[in-house]
Write an enzyme that holds these catalytic residues in place. Structure first.
Site, PDB file in Angstrom:
ATOM      1  N   CYS A  95      41.533  42.197  27.721  1.00  0.00           N
ATOM      2  CA  CYS A  95      42.796  41.296  27.553  1.00  0.00           C
ATOM      3  C   CYS A  95      43.033  40.594  26.437  1.00  0.00           C
ATOM      4  O   CYS A  95      43.196  41.216  25.451  1.00  0.00           O
ATOM      5  CB  CYS A  95      43.219  40.433  28.886  1.00  0.00           C
ATOM      6  SG  CYS A  95      44.538  39.938  29.179  1.00  0.00           S
ATOM      7  N   HIS A 222      41.276  43.888  33.647  1.00  0.00           N
ATOM      8  CA  HIS A 222      40.498  43.018  33.871  1.00  0.00           C
ATOM      9  C   HIS A 222      39.190  43.596  34.933  1.00  0.00           C
ATOM     10  O   HIS A 222      39.155  43.023  36.185  1.00  0.00           O
ATOM     11  CB  HIS A 222      40.835  41.800  34.575  1.00  0.00           C
ATOM     12  CG  HIS A 222      41.495  40.805  33.398  1.00  0.00           C
ATOM     13  ND1 HIS A 222      40.820  39.943  32.500  1.00  0.00           N
ATOM     14  CD2 HIS A 222      42.727  40.615  33.273  1.00  0.00           C
ATOM     15  CE1 HIS A 222      41.498  39.212  31.899  1.00  0.00           C
ATOM     16  NE2 HIS A 222      42.741  39.835  32.182  1.00  0.00           N
ATOM     17  N   GLU A 224      36.191  42.640  35.257  1.00  0.00           N
ATOM     18  CA  GLU A 224      35.415  41.586  35.411  1.00  0.00           C
ATOM     19  C   GLU A 224      35.714  40.744  36.570  1.00  0.00           C
ATOM     20  O   GLU A 224      35.233  40.096  37.177  1.00  0.00           O
ATOM     21  CB  GLU A 224      34.913  40.823  34.024  1.00  0.00           C
ATOM     22  CG  GLU A 224      36.157  39.710  33.773  1.00  0.00           C
ATOM     23  CD  GLU A 224      37.271  40.081  33.357  1.00  0.00           C
ATOM     24  OE1 GLU A 224      38.280  39.407  32.908  1.00  0.00           O
ATOM     25  OE2 GLU A 224      37.667  41.299  33.014  1.00  0.00           O
ATOM     26  N   GLU A 232      40.093  43.150  46.454  1.00  0.00           N
ATOM     27  CA  GLU A 232      41.280  44.196  46.399  1.00  0.00           C
ATOM     28  C   GLU A 232      42.358  43.382  47.253  1.00  0.00           C
ATOM     29  O   GLU A 232      42.084  42.940  48.357  1.00  0.00           O
ATOM     30  CB  GLU A 232      40.809  45.455  46.461  1.00  0.00           C
ATOM     31  CG  GLU A 232      40.000  46.504  45.683  1.00  0.00           C
ATOM     32  CD  GLU A 232      40.072  47.928  46.126  1.00  0.00           C
ATOM     33  OE1 GLU A 232      40.718  48.550  45.492  1.00  0.00           O
ATOM     34  OE2 GLU A 232      39.312  48.100  46.989  1.00  0.00           O
TER      35      GLU A 232
END
Length: 269
Positions: A95, A222, A224, A232
């Protein structure tokens, strides 16, 4: 060997902890280091095997996302960074980290050198901040971070993520297999530059690229932030379905953790 990861911090970067955690789960040692400590010589890039540029809003995105932080590196640490690259080590940017690396010109083509900027990450076409989950597919690239990954489900959080480059650069990236990730649907079908599958209007749906060696990667999503299945959006539904089928949901989203595992395994070939 157990590689050591230099996780950059300072001036608005805000994903250091979860990024360090991801590398730790993959088997690496991590050290979160403020950029000023590198400039002052308290820490040295050469003492690490991986440099990580995390997400965030460095300098509040003033003068453009990642630009001010990149300039601080250019003016103080670029020689050290080029030595790090030439030593055959790894660099990852997520990002805002991808934005910093783009401004630094780290995604060299066969026809260019490090320090030459080949692309940009511009404002999303809808001029809105996008914060949700998307699917991306791996494009059989040369990138060492993505071996064994096909499609993955991963969150995004950005207002300036629209990848852009000129046609000549695009075809060179494609020919050299440097286009790492592209936005797609859950089956891997192309987003065709259409919203919402392509969240920002990225040129040719590009979500991540690497340099000409495959050792330097940047991506907007992302991984991480999405190591664990419980993160989720559909987790509760999946949990209920698994329960009824007497199955167990895996603890990790393996395709996202694999990015960090591949980096660790690179130093243990």
């Amino acid at each position: 060997m157990v590689p050591k990861v230099l996780v950059m911090s300072g001036y608005g970067i805000n994903c250091e902890t979860e990024t360090a955690h991801a590398f730790q789960k993959a088997g690496a040692e991590t050290d979160i280091v403020h950029i000023n400590d590198l400039i002052a010589g308290k820490k040295k890039m050469a003492d690490y095997e991986i440099i990580m540029f995390p997400g965030g809003f460095s300098y509040g995105d003033d003068t453009g996302s990642g630009n001010a932080f990149a300039n601080k590196i250019k003016n103080n640490l670029f020689d050290d960074l080029k030595e790090f690259i030439n030593s055959g080590k790894l660099i990852l940017g997520i990002c805002n980290g991808f934005q910093v690396m783009t401004n630094l010109g780290l995604f060299a083509l066969p026809s260019t050198d490090y320090g030459e900027r080949i692309s940009a990450l511009e404002a999303n076409t809808n001029n809105r901040y996008e914060c949700r989950w998307v699917h991306v597919k791996e494009n059989d690239s040369i990138c060492v971070f993505t071996k064994g990954i096909t499609i993955t489900h991963v969150p995004i959080a950005h207002g300036e993520g629209r990848f852009y480059c000129d046609e000549k650069t695009y075809f060179e990236l494609k020919e050299n297999k440097q286009i790492v990730f592209s936005y797609c649907d859950s089956e891997g079908n192309s987003a065709n530059q259409e919203y919402p599958l392509n969240p920002n209007g990225a040129y040719y749906d590009i979500a991540g690229i690497c340099d000409k060696t495959g050792r330097i990667m940047g991506l907007m999503p992302h991984p991480e932030r999405s190591l664990y299945s419980i993160s989720e959006p559909e987790y509760q539904l999946k949990k209920e379905i698994a329960k009824r089928n007497r199955e167990i949901i895996p603890e990790f989203i393996e395709s996202n953790l694999q990015i960090f595992k591949n980096a660790v395994e690179y130093f243990n070939k």
